[in-house]
Scaffold this active site. Structure first.
Site, PDB file in Angstrom:
ATOM      1  N   ARG A  27       0.827  -1.211   0.000  1.00 41.90           N
ATOM      2  CA  ARG A  27       0.000   0.000   0.000  1.00 41.90           C
ATOM      3  C   ARG A  27       0.863   1.263   0.000  1.00 41.90           C
ATOM      4  O   ARG A  27       0.389   2.336  -0.307  1.00 41.90           O
ATOM      5  CB  ARG A  27      -1.015  -0.025   1.135  1.00 41.90           C
ATOM      6  CG  ARG A  27      -0.453  -0.079   2.501  1.00 41.90           C
ATOM      7  CD  ARG A  27      -1.502  -0.479   3.509  1.00 41.90           C
ATOM      8  NE  ARG A  27      -1.845  -1.907   3.377  1.00 41.90           N
ATOM      9  CZ  ARG A  27      -2.660  -2.546   4.189  1.00 41.90           C
ATOM     10  NH1 ARG A  27      -3.266  -1.922   5.145  1.00 41.90           N
ATOM     11  NH2 ARG A  27      -2.904  -3.828   4.018  1.00 41.90           N
ATOM     12  N   VAL A 130     -25.222  26.044   1.392  1.00 42.95           N
ATOM     13  CA  VAL A 130     -26.598  26.169   1.899  1.00 42.95           C
ATOM     14  C   VAL A 130     -27.189  24.761   1.994  1.00 42.95           C
ATOM     15  O   VAL A 130     -26.723  23.852   1.303  1.00 42.95           O
ATOM     16  CB  VAL A 130     -27.484  27.049   0.971  1.00 42.95           C
ATOM     17  CG1 VAL A 130     -27.035  28.495   1.010  1.00 42.95           C
ATOM     18  CG2 VAL A 130     -27.503  26.539  -0.451  1.00 42.95           C
ATOM     19  N   CYS A 186     -27.217  15.048  11.008  1.00 44.96           N
ATOM     20  CA  CYS A 186     -28.239  15.689  10.178  1.00 44.96           C
ATOM     21  C   CYS A 186     -29.584  15.030  10.427  1.00 44.96           C
ATOM     22  O   CYS A 186     -29.657  13.813  10.564  1.00 44.96           O
ATOM     23  CB  CYS A 186     -27.804  15.485   8.740  1.00 44.96           C
ATOM     24  SG  CYS A 186     -29.099  15.774   7.566  1.00 44.96           S
ATOM     25  N   THR A 188     -32.320  16.130   8.462  1.00 43.47           N
ATOM     26  CA  THR A 188     -33.139  16.604   7.333  1.00 43.47           C
ATOM     27  C   THR A 188     -34.115  15.531   6.823  1.00 43.47           C
ATOM     28  O   THR A 188     -35.280  15.812   6.549  1.00 43.47           O
ATOM     29  CB  THR A 188     -32.215  17.075   6.185  1.00 43.47           C
ATOM     30  OG1 THR A 188     -31.532  18.238   6.645  1.00 43.47           O
ATOM     31  CG2 THR A 188     -32.983  17.415   4.923  1.00 43.47           C
ATOM     32  N   ASP A 219     -20.258  14.861   0.149  1.00 44.04           N
ATOM     33  CA  ASP A 219     -20.330  15.512   1.463  1.00 44.04           C
ATOM     34  C   ASP A 219     -21.275  14.780   2.407  1.00 44.04           C
ATOM     35  O   ASP A 219     -22.491  14.818   2.232  1.00 44.04           O
ATOM     36  CB  ASP A 219     -20.794  16.969   1.271  1.00 44.04           C
ATOM     37  CG  ASP A 219     -20.935  17.694   2.594  1.00 44.04           C
ATOM     38  OD1 ASP A 219     -20.405  17.206   3.612  1.00 44.04           O
ATOM     39  OD2 ASP A 219     -21.592  18.755   2.612  1.00 44.04           O
ATOM     40  N   GLY A 221     -21.934  11.426   5.485  1.00 50.41           N
ATOM     41  CA  GLY A 221     -22.347  10.029   5.496  1.00 50.41           C
ATOM     42  C   GLY A 221     -21.229   9.023   5.641  1.00 50.41           C
ATOM     43  O   GLY A 221     -21.490   7.828   5.713  1.00 50.41           O
ATOM     44  N   GLY A 290     -30.693  19.481  12.702  1.00 44.87           N
ATOM     45  CA  GLY A 290     -29.425  18.874  13.098  1.00 44.87           C
ATOM     46  C   GLY A 290     -29.460  18.440  14.549  1.00 44.87           C
ATOM     47  O   GLY A 290     -30.254  18.939  15.349  1.00 44.87           O
TER      48      GLY A 290
END
Ligand code: 5GP
Length: 346
Positions: A27, A130, A186, A188, A219, A221, A290
């Site tokens: 590696r 945003v 999050c 949402t 972005d 997860g 959030g």
């Protein structure tokens, strides 16, 4: 009548990378650096394309100082003032290559980034962030920032579908932030029912961006190094991380001690904690999207960085990619129903 899209959309937990025959011996032969030329700014990026999220708790100057030694990137949160930036730049000039100043879409944000960049012209990246990148107002804001800063590299988001990636790139953004709802703090998806499984969002948005010569950031997860590798495999040029970088010495957030154990506060930028801190509370017309959590204290972020980068290097050896750039081309995802044996915990 509502439409139903019957195509299956996949998340990190739904896939594994299939190993492939490889000529790599170790590696240590894997190169994680990327050389990227941005479509609209025409500027170049050289480094390891992992970004600490522009959250109070991870997008700190302390993180930027540490990440500089790894060639990694920090989207600095938007609550540092112009003077803070000037002091940081004076003391750490070499860190400015791989940091972005963040902005929402208010007039105050525009004035702040304009004043800061005037005082610290070495800032090369602007991160326009945003929760909902689908508004016409946001597209107009991207155009306004592009007009004012023709040579700065602009990140913009968040979105999850190809047509909006294209619109933001054509409005002047260089790198589109992809992800609605996958974040560790999050809510949402719970509050709004809106979202898109992250692996599919990245595959589709990368295709749209690359078709135009643009780039994307996956972005949110990533809950382990394997998820970061999967995001790169799906076609992300950069991967942005919050939760994995929380709880360290270099992270922001209050330290709490209870029953001999140390914790650090980690909270979403739309959480009640963030809104109370920055705007005096949650406005009447909106709900917090959030969470606030206490993360066990994890010490120096250097150890976590090595763990993540070591994981990605190992992924590359399993699929025969000698460079990070090749990982996408060497990726075949297999759909799975289970990926981890939880017999002794995860
Ligand atoms: P993580 O790496 O922790 O899974 O995800 C980090 C990302 O979550 C951030 O970069 C940002 O896009 C998103 N995020 C941060 N705070 C909030 C929040 O309060 N609400 C929502 N919906 N997303 C957030």
């Amino acid at each position: 009548m509502p439409r139903i899209d019957n195509d299956i959309k996949l998340d990190f937990k739904d896939v594994l990378l299939r190993p492939k025959r490889s000529t790599l011996k170790s590696r240590s032969q894997v190169n994680l650096n990327r050389h990227i030329v941005f479509r609209n700014s025409k500027q170049t990026y050289e480094g390891v394309p992992v970004i600490a999220a522009n959250m109070d708790t991870t997008g700190t100057f302390e993180m930027a100082k540490t990440f500089a030694s790894h060639g990694m990137f920090v989207a600095v949160h938007k609550h540092y003032g112009t003077e803070d930036w000037a002091n940081f730049a004076k003391e750490n000039p070499s860190c400015l290559n791989n940091v972005a100043i963040s902005s929402g879409t208010s007039d105050a944000d525009f004035e702040r980034i304009s004043a800061t960049i005037k005082l610290v012209p070495e800032i090369k990246y602007i991160c326009l962030d945003v929760a909902n990148g689908y508004s016409e107002y946001f597209v107009e804001y991207v155009k306004k920032v592009r007009h004012a800063f023709p040579q700065h590299t602009i990140f913009a988001g968040n979105v999850v579908t190809g047509e909006m990636v294209e619109e933001l790139i054509l409005a002047g953004a260089d790198v589109i932030k992809v992800g609605i709802g996958p974040g560790s703090v999050c809510t949402t998806r719970k509050k709004t029912g809106v979202g898109y499984p992250q692996v599919s969002a990245v595959i589709e948005c990368a295709d749209a961006a690359h078709g135009l010569g643009g780039h994307i950031i996956s972005d949110g997860g990533c809950s382990c190094p394997g998820d970061v590798a999967k995001a790169f495999g799906a076609g992300a040029d950069f991967v942005m991380i919050g939760g994995l970088f929380a709880g360290h010495d270099q992270s922001g957030g209050e330290t709490i001690e209870r029953e001999g154990k140390k914790y650090k506060l980690f909270y979403g930028m739309s959480s009640t904690t963030a809104m109370q801190k920055h705007v005096g509370g949650v406005a009447e017309y909106r709900a917090s999207e959030g969470k606030t959590v206490e993360v066990p204290y994890r010490g120096d972020v250097n150890d976590t960085v090595r763990d993540i980068l070591g994981g990605i290097r190992s992924t590359c050896t399993y699929v025969g990619a000698s460079k990070l750039k090749e990982l996408g081309r060497r990726t075949t995802f297999i759909r799975v129903t289970q990926q981890i044996n939880n017999m002794y915990g995860s």
